[in-house]
Enzyme design. Structure first.
Site, PDB file in Angstrom:
ATOM      1  N   SER A  86      45.296  86.286  53.949  1.00 54.96           N
ATOM      2  CA  SER A  86      44.866  87.050  52.778  1.00 54.96           C
ATOM      3  C   SER A  86      45.477  86.442  51.531  1.00 54.96           C
ATOM      4  CB  SER A  86      45.277  88.512  52.912  1.00 54.96           C
ATOM      5  OG  SER A  86      46.678  88.606  52.756  1.00 54.96           O
ATOM      6  N   LYS A  87      45.077  86.992  50.395  1.00 52.26           N
ATOM      7  CA  LYS A  87      45.511  86.505  49.072  1.00 52.26           C
ATOM      8  C   LYS A  87      47.002  86.210  48.997  1.00 52.26           C
ATOM      9  CE  LYS A  87      42.134  86.005  46.572  1.00 52.26           C
ATOM     10  NZ  LYS A  87      42.092  84.571  46.681  1.00 52.26           N
ATOM     11  N   ARG A  88      47.794  87.075  49.647  1.00 52.95           N
ATOM     12  CA  ARG A  88      49.230  86.867  49.467  1.00 52.95           C
ATOM     13  C   ARG A  88      49.720  85.590  50.162  1.00 52.95           C
ATOM     14  NH1 ARG A  88      52.048  88.933  53.824  1.00 52.95           N
ATOM     15  NH2 ARG A  88      50.628  89.912  55.307  1.00 52.95           N
ATOM     16  N   GLY A 141      48.071  82.828  49.644  1.00 54.09           N
ATOM     17  CA  GLY A 141      47.576  81.747  48.770  1.00 54.09           C
ATOM     18  C   GLY A 141      46.063  81.724  48.791  1.00 54.09           C
TER      19      GLY A 141
END
Ligand code: GLU
Length: 488
Positions: free
Chosen positions: A255-257, A259
């Site tokens: 996920s986004k966290r 990268g």
């Protein structure tokens, strides 16, 4: 015996960017189709009108094309089973829903969202599976007719048969069984009239003659519901294969966290499509014969769903960088230069990127190869060619024991020549003869004078590049070696 007809589909919901996990799903579908002479269908699942957008659909199609995953049937090119966008298939869902109602396999449900939520919470609190109680199943026909006639909103639910197992053989995970007692009656048509995913997907996969459904394992618990709907409609279910999710290094879904997660982000960072595709194929599959770097056509030839692993695949950016370095070295240098040009333009190094700019990038690319992980990093790696800081250069030259003397002798030897690799070497040799300085003590002052950098690419590539680029980009300031030397 005639071989089975392979028809697979990628069915994205156009509500955002194409996630690399979904791109891998598309790739595995594509590889199966291409390897077996099958058909790869693109179906857009846009029934969630609030979250879906045409811009997202266009972005997903663009990313798929960029990856080389061209579909054989789809919303833009048509095919024998149109339409390929769910929002345009409402009539088909209505007909299938009518068939289920007539067969007594679907019923109207008047429960409000809050009621269903309360039941869920109560079931969870009591340690029971949080499923719909089936309350509206028991309503008699007269009451249903009266409430519907009065305009009361009603969803349509599928009546899940009680107390039986639903088993299917998943090509990746083997036999999978769910007991129907844990499955609540799913909504198949929402009170607003739109079909729910579990229903639309069955109607579409059946009507589009899909032979294999290859998708993420987040859908595995939907599969028994879908199989029951196939049965109720007298349709034969396809073969299923559920791919393990793509995880970040901490083993949580990527996920986004972690990268970058979308194909467009990797594209914007300068990964080559053939590298991303090759890397994505390695997430859960191995081409065999100890090989990892395999081009698309070869992957398709070797692809086999039964050799796809069911354990979680961890996305490893270092490994992707390694694959990308390989393909950057393999690629045609002119293609790479053209692909890299936009980053030079964005960095303000080559004006607006015309033919001269492209030639300039072509001449510096050999210095970047082997030194960068992705195209985005190229301009910074060769920035000294395009601009140079005389103050910093002078400071670095002065810090070298024989710096000033060496640079003066080298400048004399260069004269007003335009440097090539050979004339650079000859001038350096002449400076050595004149000063008696050799090795690093000779070359390092030349490096810092001309590049303003303490380290960087090999000098016999770097120095001629300064003149080559100046020759094509006449307006690049402080560019030519002679100008740089004379300002020391
Ligand atoms: N639209 C669904 C998704 O994007 C498709 C799932 C499926 O392949 O059945 O998750």
């Amino acid at each position: 015996m005639t071989p089975p007809v392979i028809r697979v589909r990628f069915a994205p919901s156009p509500s955002g960017l194409l996630h690399v996990g979904n791109a891998r799903t598309a790739l595995f579908n594509f590889l199966l189709a291409r390897g077996q002479g099958g058909t790869f269908v693109l179906r857009v699942e846009d029934t969630d009108t609030e979250r879906s957008s045409r811009a997202s659909e266009d972005g997903i199609k663009d990313d798929l094309r960029w990856l080389g995953l061209q579909w054989d049937e789809g919303p833009d090119i048509g095919g024998p089973y149109p339409p390929y966008r769910q929002s345009e298939r409402m009539e088909r869902y209505r007909l299938a829903a009518d068939r289920l109602i007539m067969a007594g396999r679907a019923y109207y449900c008047f429960c409000s969202g809050e009621q269903v939520e309360q039941e869920r919470a109560a079931a969870l609190a009591a340690g029971r599976p949080p499923r719909y109680s089936g309350r509206c199943r028991a309503l008699d026909v007269a009451e249903v007719t009266r409430r519907r006639a009065a305009g009361e909103p009603a969803a349509l639910r599928f009546a899940v048969p009680a107390n039986r197992d639903v088993t299917f053989t998943d090509l990746v995970r083997g036999d999978v069984t769910f007991h129907t007692d844990v499955i609540g009656d799913p909504v198949i048509v929402r009170s607003g009239g739109g079909p729910a995913y579990n229903f639309a997907v069955v109607v579409d996969d059946a009507e589009m003659a899909i032979s294999h459904v290859i998708r993420g394992e987040d859908h595995i618990s939907n599969t028994p519901r879908q199989i029951l709907i196939y049965e109720a409609l007298d349709w034969v279910p396809p073969v299923f294969a559920h791919l393990s999710l793509v995880m970040g290094p901490d083993h949580a879904p990527l996920s986004k966290r972690h990268g970058a997660t979308s194909v467009s982000e990797f594209r914007a960072r300068g990964y080559l499509p053939e590298a991303l595709v090759n890397y994505l194929a390695l997430l859960g599959w191995s081409p065999g014969e100890g090989q990892e770097l395999v081009a698309m056509a070869d992957m398709a030839r070797r692809f086999d769903l039964t050799r796809v692993s069911h354990s979680a695949a961890v996305f490893d950016v270092e490994k992707l960088a390694w694959v990308n370095r390989h393909y950057m070295k393999e690629a045609d240098p002119d293609r790479i230069a053209a692909l890299t040009l936009p980053w030079f333009v964005a960095a303000g190094m080559v004006g607006d990127g015309g033919a001269e700019a492209l030639r300039a990038v072509q001449s510096v690319w050999p210095m970047a190869i082997g030194a960068v992980d992705r195209l985005e990093e190229v301009p910074a790696r060769v920035a000294f060619v395009f601009g140079w800081d005389p103050v910093e250069a002078r400071r670095l030259v002065a810090a070298e024991p024989d710096g000033t003397r060496v640079v003066a002798a080298f400048a004399d030897a260069v004269g007003d020549q335009v440097l090539t690799r050979e004339s650079f070497r000859a001038a350096a040799t002449r400076a050595r003869e004149v000063t008696g300085v050799k090795g690093r003590a000779l070359f390092h002052p030349i490096r810092v004078a001309l590049t303003g950098w303490d380290s960087g690419p090999e000098l016999d590539l770097a120095v001629p590049a300064i003149d080559q680029v100046a020759a094509v980009l006449a307006d690049v300031p402080n560019c030519a070696t002679r100008a740089r030397l004379s300002s020391q």
